[in-house]
Scaffold this motif. Structure first.
Motif, PDB file in Angstrom:
ATOM      1  N   SER A 234      -0.029  17.047 -13.889  1.00 44.08           N
ATOM      2  CA  SER A 234      -0.159  17.203 -12.453  1.00 44.08           C
ATOM      3  C   SER A 234      -1.413  16.461 -11.983  1.00 44.08           C
ATOM      4  CB  SER A 234      -0.242  18.679 -12.086  1.00 44.08           C
ATOM      5  OG  SER A 234      -1.365  19.280 -12.732  1.00 44.08           O
ATOM      6  N   GLY A 235      -1.410  16.096 -10.716  1.00 49.34           N
ATOM      7  CA  GLY A 235      -2.542  15.348 -10.181  1.00 49.34           C
ATOM      8  C   GLY A 235      -2.070  14.322  -9.175  1.00 49.34           C
ATOM      9  N   ARG A 236      -3.009  13.731  -8.483  1.00 52.01           N
ATOM     10  CA  ARG A 236      -2.729  12.738  -7.440  1.00 52.01           C
ATOM     11  C   ARG A 236      -3.173  11.377  -7.953  1.00 52.01           C
ATOM     12  NH1 ARG A 236      -5.654  10.993  -2.898  1.00 52.01           N
ATOM     13  NH2 ARG A 236      -4.358  10.455  -1.084  1.00 52.01           N
ATOM     14  N   TYR A 237      -2.196  10.467  -8.134  1.00 51.51           N
ATOM     15  CA  TYR A 237      -2.461   9.146  -8.698  1.00 51.51           C
ATOM     16  C   TYR A 237      -2.313   8.103  -7.585  1.00 51.51           C
ATOM     17  CZ  TYR A 237      -1.702  11.659 -13.089  1.00 51.51           C
ATOM     18  OH  TYR A 237      -1.775  12.554 -14.132  1.00 51.51           O
ATOM     19  N   VAL A 238      -3.436   7.591  -7.099  1.00 54.96           N
ATOM     20  CA  VAL A 238      -3.437   6.619  -6.011  1.00 54.96           C
ATOM     21  C   VAL A 238      -3.334   5.217  -6.606  1.00 54.96           C
ATOM     22  CG1 VAL A 238      -4.687   5.727  -4.010  1.00 54.96           C
ATOM     23  CG2 VAL A 238      -4.834   8.162  -4.589  1.00 54.96           C
ATOM     24  N   LEU A 239      -2.284   4.485  -6.211  1.00 59.78           N
ATOM     25  CA  LEU A 239      -1.985   3.183  -6.816  1.00 59.78           C
ATOM     26  C   LEU A 239      -2.402   2.045  -5.893  1.00 59.78           C
ATOM     27  CD1 LEU A 239       1.636   4.087  -7.984  1.00 59.78           C
ATOM     28  CD2 LEU A 239      -0.438   4.154  -9.381  1.00 59.78           C
TER      29      LEU A 239
ATOM     30  N   ALA B 285     -10.342   8.019 -11.572  1.00 55.46           N
ATOM     31  CA  ALA B 285      -9.149   8.546 -10.909  1.00 55.46           C
ATOM     32  C   ALA B 285      -8.714   7.674  -9.741  1.00 55.46           C
ATOM     33  CB  ALA B 285      -9.407   9.974 -10.433  1.00 55.46           C
ATOM     34  N   ASP B 286      -9.622   6.888  -9.178  1.00 60.97           N
ATOM     35  CA  ASP B 286      -9.269   6.026  -8.052  1.00 60.97           C
ATOM     36  C   ASP B 286      -8.950   4.595  -8.481  1.00 60.97           C
ATOM     37  OD1 ASP B 286     -11.791   5.269  -8.816  1.00 60.97           O
ATOM     38  OD2 ASP B 286     -12.694   5.400  -6.814  1.00 60.97           O
ATOM     39  N   ASP B 287      -8.791   4.363  -9.802  1.00 63.54           N
ATOM     40  CA  ASP B 287      -8.484   3.004 -10.288  1.00 63.54           C
ATOM     41  C   ASP B 287      -7.639   3.110 -11.563  1.00 63.54           C
ATOM     42  OD1 ASP B 287      -8.427   0.288 -10.569  1.00 63.54           O
ATOM     43  OD2 ASP B 287     -10.464   0.086 -11.337  1.00 63.54           O
ATOM     44  N   VAL B 288      -6.387   3.578 -11.397  1.00 72.22           N
ATOM     45  CA  VAL B 288      -5.550   3.905 -12.555  1.00 72.22           C
ATOM     46  C   VAL B 288      -4.502   2.833 -12.869  1.00 72.22           C
ATOM     47  CG1 VAL B 288      -5.812   6.392 -12.222  1.00 72.22           C
ATOM     48  CG2 VAL B 288      -3.927   5.194 -11.102  1.00 72.22           C
ATOM     49  N   ASP B 289      -4.437   1.751 -12.116  1.00 71.58           N
ATOM     50  CA  ASP B 289      -3.374   0.765 -12.317  1.00 71.58           C
ATOM     51  C   ASP B 289      -3.411   0.164 -13.722  1.00 71.58           C
ATOM     52  OD1 ASP B 289      -2.253   0.313  -9.355  1.00 71.58           O
ATOM     53  OD2 ASP B 289      -4.431   0.535  -9.269  1.00 71.58           O
ATOM     54  N   GLY B 290      -4.603  -0.182 -14.196  1.00 68.32           N
ATOM     55  CA  GLY B 290      -4.720  -0.753 -15.536  1.00 68.32           C
ATOM     56  C   GLY B 290      -4.296   0.222 -16.621  1.00 68.32           C
ATOM     57  N   LEU B 291      -4.508   1.511 -16.395  1.00 65.36           N
ATOM     58  CA  LEU B 291      -4.115   2.514 -17.381  1.00 65.36           C
ATOM     59  C   LEU B 291      -2.595   2.595 -17.500  1.00 65.36           C
ATOM     60  CD1 LEU B 291      -5.804   5.911 -17.955  1.00 65.36           C
ATOM     61  CD2 LEU B 291      -3.342   5.864 -17.597  1.00 65.36           C
TER      62      LEU B 291
ATOM     63  N   GLY C 265       6.491  17.769 -12.449  1.00 65.63           N
ATOM     64  CA  GLY C 265       7.190  18.321 -11.302  1.00 65.63           C
ATOM     65  C   GLY C 265       6.556  17.881 -10.001  1.00 65.63           C
ATOM     66  N   TYR C 266       6.715  18.738  -8.987  1.00 63.24           N
ATOM     67  CA  TYR C 266       6.258  18.423  -7.639  1.00 63.24           C
ATOM     68  C   TYR C 266       4.762  18.113  -7.602  1.00 63.24           C
ATOM     69  CZ  TYR C 266       6.288  19.037  -2.511  1.00 63.24           C
ATOM     70  OH  TYR C 266       6.197  18.856  -1.157  1.00 63.24           O
ATOM     71  N   ALA C 267       3.997  18.673  -8.537  1.00 66.04           N
ATOM     72  CA  ALA C 267       2.539  18.517  -8.526  1.00 66.04           C
ATOM     73  C   ALA C 267       2.074  17.177  -9.079  1.00 66.04           C
ATOM     74  CB  ALA C 267       1.885  19.647  -9.328  1.00 66.04           C
ATOM     75  N   THR C 268       2.971  16.388  -9.672  1.00 71.07           N
ATOM     76  CA  THR C 268       2.611  15.039 -10.122  1.00 71.07           C
ATOM     77  C   THR C 268       2.939  14.084  -8.992  1.00 71.07           C
ATOM     78  OG1 THR C 268       3.087  15.570 -12.434  1.00 71.07           O
ATOM     79  CG2 THR C 268       3.029  13.241 -11.834  1.00 71.07           C
ATOM     80  N   LYS C 269       1.919  13.588  -8.299  1.00 68.61           N
ATOM     81  CA  LYS C 269       2.127  12.790  -7.097  1.00 68.61           C
ATOM     82  C   LYS C 269       1.647  11.355  -7.306  1.00 68.61           C
ATOM     83  CE  LYS C 269       1.755  16.698  -3.884  1.00 68.61           C
ATOM     84  NZ  LYS C 269       3.164  16.727  -3.497  1.00 68.61           N
ATOM     85  N   LEU C 270       2.584  10.408  -7.112  1.00 65.10           N
ATOM     86  CA  LEU C 270       2.250   8.987  -7.123  1.00 65.10           C
ATOM     87  C   LEU C 270       2.129   8.531  -5.677  1.00 65.10           C
ATOM     88  CD1 LEU C 270       4.766   7.699  -9.847  1.00 65.10           C
ATOM     89  CD2 LEU C 270       2.406   8.474 -10.167  1.00 65.10           C
ATOM     90  N   ILE C 271       0.985   7.938  -5.324  1.00 64.26           N
ATOM     91  CA  ILE C 271       0.733   7.493  -3.957  1.00 64.26           C
ATOM     92  C   ILE C 271       0.828   5.973  -3.933  1.00 64.26           C
ATOM     93  CG2 ILE C 271      -0.796   7.682  -1.986  1.00 64.26           C
ATOM     94  CD1 ILE C 271       0.052  10.381  -3.248  1.00 64.26           C
ATOM     95  N   PRO C 272       1.865   5.399  -3.283  1.00 62.31           N
ATOM     96  CA  PRO C 272       2.049   3.946  -3.323  1.00 62.31           C
ATOM     97  C   PRO C 272       1.032   3.213  -2.463  1.00 62.31           C
ATOM     98  CG  PRO C 272       3.636   4.929  -1.840  1.00 62.31           C
ATOM     99  CD  PRO C 272       2.901   6.067  -2.479  1.00 62.31           C
ATOM    100  N   PRO C 273       0.778   1.937  -2.769  1.00 66.27           N
ATOM    101  CA  PRO C 273      -0.056   1.132  -1.880  1.00 66.27           C
ATOM    102  C   PRO C 273       0.690   0.812  -0.599  1.00 66.27           C
ATOM    103  CG  PRO C 273       0.812  -0.216  -3.664  1.00 66.27           C
ATOM    104  CD  PRO C 273       1.232   1.198  -3.955  1.00 66.27           C
TER     105      PRO C 273
END
Length: 414
Positions: free
Chosen positions: A53-58, A28-34, A74-82
């Motif tokens: 839904s979930g927190r995706y840290v990029l 979950a903390d290394d999703v860029d390749g996916l 929706g609101y619960a799908t969160k993309l966290i930018p670098p």
């Protein structure tokens, strides 16, 4: 028919699947390749990526360079930018599909024009900078649709950036909160050094709330190609509360715009600017405002224009602006203008024309200020170039009061 790709957040693991077949898993903390694998896997038959839904840290931006639908929960799908970078980067690359095969009888110019992505849809997700990063960057795109997006706390830069050649594209139901910096607007439409600038772009119900500087800048940068045909419908730009804490700068800054095919704003509201700046600053180009509400916070004036610009303000209402040491004004005009059928409340301040102003003030309702100050000021040669007729002062036709207000040339514009 191709299958949809699903990206599912399950605890410490993220899964990429197609038709119930797991294609790839990642921590979950290394999703860029996916995300990169999902875009590689997409083709014209399989171009729908759905995120749970979930927190995706990029660690790097998600590159979108194909005709795909990118959908969250929706609101619960969160993309966290670098830090310092965008969460999503829509751009053209060597593998982006060409549009040539769907254009009948294409001219040489159309056939050989710059490659562009097309048909990209993104909706139902949140980009949350959590105090860092940037939001969504879009360039070289035709026929895009972006809707139901939440873009929050991108304090390293723009929540939404439009670079070169964003055309026939709509942004609808987009909420931006606490985005941008003192130097970079929360929403930025850039001028281009060459090629084609943004045009035929529509913002529908886009809410720019609490920007950390300018809310929306059109024509940012120093490119020679200027944006054109930019439409805002029922949008809102709102500075900080309390209004004394609003960042310095106009809420809507039009730095460069086509001189004829410019910006149009229908409905919506612009409110709570810094007390030393206007709500709207028109530096270059043409803009039209219809049925917009200006006021309800700080601003030394609602609208400020430079020489050589053209502005139409019609059926708008003005109320309650606060400059640093006085009431904020309705407008300071230095270019061509039409000011027609507007309602100016008693606490609006003045309508000021500088020497280079030319145009008409007609069929407006000016509700006289408590101090009895003149509402319309004209300086120097401006008196020869400004026609004032058919207005209502103090809610009634009073020609003596109107003439007195129009002839006062002793006060300064500020």
């Amino acid at each position: 028919m191709g299958h949809r790709l699903d990206i599912v957040h399950q605890g410490d693991t993220v899964l990429l699947s197609s038709a119930s077949t797991v294609l790839l898993t990642a921590p979950a903390d290394d999703v860029d390749g996916l995300f990169e694998y999902a875009m590689d896997f997409c083709d014209e038959d399989q171009g729908h990526i759905r995120l749970s839904s979930g927190r995706y840290v990029l660690k790097r931006p998600i590159r979108v360079d194909k005709s795909v639908t990118f959908e969250g929960a929706g609101y619960a799908t969160k993309l966290i930018p670098p830090a310092g970078e965008f969460a999503v980067d829509v751009r053209v690359t060597a593998r982006s599909p060409l549009r040539r095969d769907i254009i009948r009888d294409a001219t040489t110019w159309l056939y050989n024009m710059e490659n562009r992505t097309h048909g990209i849809v993104m909706h139902n997700l949140c980009i949350d900078g959590e105090g860092r990063g940037k939001g969504l960057s879009v360039e070289f795109l035709m026929e895009g649709v972006f809707s139901n997006l939440f873009i929050h706390r991108t304090r390293d830069g723009a929540g939404l950036r439009l670079g070169p050649s964003v055309m026939e594209t709509t942004f609808r139901d987009v909420h931006l909160l606490d985005c941008g910096t003192r130097r970079e607007a929360a929403v930025s439409l850039e001028s281009q050094p060459g090629g084609d600038a943004c045009n035929n772009v529509t913002f529908q119900s886009v809410y720019i709330i609490f920007p950390n500087g300018t809310g929306l800048e059109v024509g940012a940068g120093k490119g020679a190609e200027k944006p054109r045909l930019i439409t805002l419908r029922d949008c809102m730009i709102h500075g900080w509360l309390p209004w004394q804490k609003t960042a310095k700068g106009p809420l809507l800054k039009i730095s460069a715009l086509d001189p004829v095919r410019g910006l149009r704003m229908f409905g919506g509201r612009v409110t709570c600017a810094h007390v030393e700046f206007p709500y709207v600053r028109l530096i270059e180009g043409a803009a039209k405002f219809h049925a917009v509400s200006f006021g309800g916070g700080g601003a030394n004036t609602a609208i400020s224009t430079q020489p050589g610009t053209h502005i139409v303000v019609r059926d708008c209402d003005f109320h309650g602006s606060r400059a640093a040491n006085r009431r904020g004004d309705i407008a300071h005009i230095a270019g061509d203008f039409e000011f027609d059928a507007n309602t100016c409340e008693p606490d609006c301040g003045r309508l000021v024309f500088n020497e280079s102003a030319r145009g008409f003030v007609s069929h407006n309702r000016f509700l006289k200020t408590a101090e009895g100050r003149p509402l319309i000021l004209r300086h120097g040669d401006a008196a020869k170039n400004v026609a004032v007729e058919g207005n209502l002062f103090s809610c009634k036709r009073d020609q003596d009061d109107a003439n007195a207000a129009q002839s006062d040339t002793s006060s300064s514009g500020e």
